[in-house]
Design a protein around this motif. Structure first.
Motif, PDB file in Angstrom:
ATOM      1  N   TYR A  21       0.838  -1.207   0.000  1.00 39.68           N
ATOM      2  CA  TYR A  21       0.000   0.000   0.000  1.00 39.68           C
ATOM      3  C   TYR A  21       0.867   1.250   0.000  1.00 39.68           C
ATOM      4  N   LEU A  22       1.872   1.293   0.871  1.00 37.44           N
ATOM      5  CA  LEU A  22       2.728   2.479   0.972  1.00 37.44           C
ATOM      6  C   LEU A  22       3.552   2.678  -0.294  1.00 37.44           C
ATOM      7  N   ALA A  23       4.004   1.588  -0.893  1.00 37.87           N
ATOM      8  CA  ALA A  23       4.745   1.698  -2.153  1.00 37.87           C
ATOM      9  C   ALA A  23       3.844   2.266  -3.252  1.00 37.87           C
ATOM     10  N   ASP A  24       2.603   1.792  -3.307  1.00 35.53           N
ATOM     11  CA  ASP A  24       1.645   2.315  -4.290  1.00 35.53           C
ATOM     12  C   ASP A  24       1.342   3.788  -4.031  1.00 35.53           C
ATOM     13  N   LEU A  25       1.191   4.152  -2.760  1.00 33.38           N
ATOM     14  CA  LEU A  25       0.926   5.541  -2.408  1.00 33.38           C
ATOM     15  C   LEU A  25       2.098   6.431  -2.821  1.00 33.38           C
ATOM     16  N   ASP A  26       3.315   5.968  -2.573  1.00 30.48           N
ATOM     17  CA  ASP A  26       4.502   6.736  -2.979  1.00 30.48           C
ATOM     18  C   ASP A  26       4.498   6.979  -4.490  1.00 30.48           C
ATOM     19  N   GLN A  27       4.084   5.980  -5.253  1.00 28.06           N
ATOM     20  CA  GLN A  27       4.033   6.138  -6.713  1.00 28.06           C
ATOM     21  C   GLN A  27       3.017   7.189  -7.123  1.00 28.06           C
ATOM     22  N   VAL A  28       1.830   7.146  -6.507  1.00 29.22           N
ATOM     23  CA  VAL A  28       0.780   8.112  -6.841  1.00 29.22           C
ATOM     24  C   VAL A  28       1.225   9.527  -6.492  1.00 29.22           C
ATOM     25  N   LEU A  29       1.888   9.684  -5.338  1.00 29.98           N
ATOM     26  CA  LEU A  29       2.302  11.017  -4.891  1.00 29.98           C
ATOM     27  C   LEU A  29       3.533  11.532  -5.636  1.00 29.98           C
ATOM     28  N   ALA A  30       4.063  10.711  -6.545  1.00 32.78           N
ATOM     29  CA  ALA A  30       5.205  11.144  -7.356  1.00 32.78           C
ATOM     30  C   ALA A  30       4.871  11.140  -8.845  1.00 32.78           C
ATOM     31  N   LEU A  31       3.585  11.050  -9.196  1.00 31.55           N
ATOM     32  CA  LEU A  31       3.202  11.015 -10.606  1.00 31.55           C
ATOM     33  C   LEU A  31       3.717  12.263 -11.320  1.00 31.55           C
ATOM     34  N   PRO A  32       4.339  12.088 -12.479  1.00 30.13           N
ATOM     35  CA  PRO A  32       4.902  13.242 -13.195  1.00 30.13           C
ATOM     36  C   PRO A  32       3.826  14.110 -13.844  1.00 30.13           C
ATOM     37  N   ARG A  33       4.185  15.358 -14.101  1.00 31.58           N
ATOM     38  CA  ARG A  33       3.344  16.324 -14.816  1.00 31.58           C
ATOM     39  C   ARG A  33       2.038  16.648 -14.096  1.00 31.58           C
ATOM     40  N   LEU A  34       1.960  16.366 -12.798  1.00 33.22           N
ATOM     41  CA  LEU A  34       0.794  16.727 -11.988  1.00 33.22           C
ATOM     42  C   LEU A  34       1.262  17.522 -10.787  1.00 33.22           C
ATOM     43  N   ASN A  35       0.448  18.470 -10.339  1.00 33.46           N
ATOM     44  CA  ASN A  35       0.778  19.118  -9.072  1.00 33.46           C
ATOM     45  C   ASN A  35       0.262  18.250  -7.929  1.00 33.46           C
ATOM     46  N   MET A  36       0.589  18.635  -6.701  1.00 31.98           N
ATOM     47  CA  MET A  36       0.248  17.762  -5.574  1.00 31.98           C
ATOM     48  C   MET A  36      -1.256  17.677  -5.348  1.00 31.98           C
ATOM     49  N   ALA A  37      -1.981  18.744  -5.624  1.00 34.17           N
ATOM     50  CA  ALA A  37      -3.434  18.688  -5.492  1.00 34.17           C
ATOM     51  C   ALA A  37      -4.011  17.632  -6.429  1.00 34.17           C
ATOM     52  N   GLN A  38      -3.485  17.562  -7.643  1.00 35.06           N
ATOM     53  CA  GLN A  38      -3.965  16.567  -8.610  1.00 35.06           C
ATOM     54  C   GLN A  38      -3.565  15.154  -8.191  1.00 35.06           C
ATOM     55  N   ARG A  39      -2.376  15.010  -7.632  1.00 33.72           N
ATOM     56  CA  ARG A  39      -1.937  13.681  -7.170  1.00 33.72           C
ATOM     57  C   ARG A  39      -2.801  13.200  -6.011  1.00 33.72           C
ATOM     58  N   LEU A  40      -3.101  14.084  -5.082  1.00 34.85           N
ATOM     59  CA  LEU A  40      -3.944  13.700  -3.950  1.00 34.85           C
ATOM     60  C   LEU A  40      -5.363  13.350  -4.416  1.00 34.85           C
ATOM     61  N   THR A  41      -5.872  14.121  -5.366  1.00 32.97           N
ATOM     62  CA  THR A  41      -7.192  13.812  -5.926  1.00 32.97           C
ATOM     63  C   THR A  41      -7.182  12.435  -6.576  1.00 32.97           C
ATOM     64  N   LYS A  42      -6.091  12.106  -7.265  1.00 30.17           N
ATOM     65  CA  LYS A  42      -5.937  10.787  -7.878  1.00 30.17           C
ATOM     66  C   LYS A  42      -5.927   9.698  -6.808  1.00 30.17           C
ATOM     67  N   TYR A  43      -5.229   9.947  -5.692  1.00 32.26           N
ATOM     68  CA  TYR A  43      -5.166   8.969  -4.601  1.00 32.26           C
ATOM     69  C   TYR A  43      -6.564   8.651  -4.077  1.00 32.26           C
ATOM     70  N   TRP A  44      -7.367   9.678  -3.850  1.00 32.68           N
ATOM     71  CA  TRP A  44      -8.699   9.405  -3.306  1.00 32.68           C
ATOM     72  C   TRP A  44      -9.629   8.796  -4.353  1.00 32.68           C
ATOM     73  N   ALA A  45      -9.390   9.080  -5.620  1.00 32.89           N
ATOM     74  CA  ALA A  45     -10.167   8.408  -6.662  1.00 32.89           C
ATOM     75  C   ALA A  45      -9.843   6.914  -6.680  1.00 32.89           C
ATOM     76  N   ILE A  46      -8.568   6.586  -6.501  1.00 29.30           N
ATOM     77  CA  ILE A  46      -8.163   5.178  -6.412  1.00 29.30           C
ATOM     78  C   ILE A  46      -8.787   4.539  -5.174  1.00 29.30           C
ATOM     79  N   TRP A  47      -8.814   5.276  -4.069  1.00 19.33           N
ATOM     80  CA  TRP A  47      -9.447   4.766  -2.841  1.00 19.33           C
ATOM     81  C   TRP A  47     -10.891   4.352  -3.139  1.00 19.33           C
ATOM     82  N   GLU A  48     -11.634   5.233  -3.809  1.00 17.52           N
ATOM     83  CA  GLU A  48     -13.028   4.906  -4.140  1.00 17.52           C
ATOM     84  C   GLU A  48     -13.128   3.618  -4.955  1.00 17.52           C
TER      85      GLU A  48
END
Length: 200
Positions: A70-97
């Motif tokens: 889980y933490l490795a996957d989270l690290d990947q999402v929070l390091a996605l290229p060409r996105l700002n952190m707000a977009q990365r966090l939004t992506k994380y919660w979309a994956i959560w859903e």
């Protein structure tokens, strides 16, 4: 060419963990016997104790393996290229859903499914849950701090406190999704999250 024994052992142990994670995410910890896991994994019962000293030791290893992934996957999402952190966090919660719903989560909702149940059964498993969830919250806090610094989000409290509140919000929403058999709690959680982080 023969497979080295250490590699073979590692594969068998991991297969037991993978099967256990899927079954326990669906049925819970106490409702699942070792026989069911081992039969599904195709591993003789006598071999189980070569890898784990008891069911609780297995449960501890199961949670450690879950949080490691889980933490490795989270690290990947929070390091996605060409996105700002707000977009990365939004992506994380979309994956959560997508992965924590009342539908078959294939073992990806293990912390939500087992959290309350095993915390009272085993101090060792409770400690793994605490370390794992603390790791998630710490990463979210650092991400929120980065988002504030880059200007992609705003918060009205210290980043760690916001991260903790949001994580607790989403865990609670996951429980309510399972109770209500509806995705509405996730919609409410996302709305609250957007307000907390001043997301568009």
């Amino acid at each position: 060419m023969s497979i080295p024994k250490t590699h073979e052992t590692s594969d068998v142990r991991q297969e037991i963990l993978n099967v256990g994670q899927r079954i326990m995410a669906a049925k819970g910890y106490s409702a699942v016997g070792l026989n069911e896991i081992l039969a599904t994994a195709g591993v003789p019962k006598g071999s189980f104790y070569h890898y784990f000293s008891s069911k609780d030791a297995f449960g501890e290893a199961l949670l450690e393996d879950y949080f490691s992934t889980y933490l490795a996957d989270l690290d990947q999402v929070l390091a996605l290229p060409r996105l700002n952190m707000a977009q990365r966090l939004t992506k994380y919660w979309a994956i959560w859903e997508d992965t924590q719903s009342f539908e078959d989560c294939q073992g990806k909702c293990l912390a939500v499914k087992l959290g309350v149940e095993v915390a009272d059964l085993s101090e060792a498993m409770r400690a793994v849950l605490k370390r794992g969830t603390s790791g998630i919250i710490d990463r979210l806090a650092r991400a929120i701090q980065t988002g504030v610094e880059e200007g992609s989000l705003k918060v009205c409290d210290e980043p760690h406190a916001v991260a903790q509140s949001l994580y607790q919000l989403w865990v609670g929403a996951s429980v309510m999704v399972k109770i209500s058999k509806s995705m509405q709690p996730f919609a409410t959680a996302m709305s609250t999250t957007r307000q907390a982080l001043s997301l568009a």
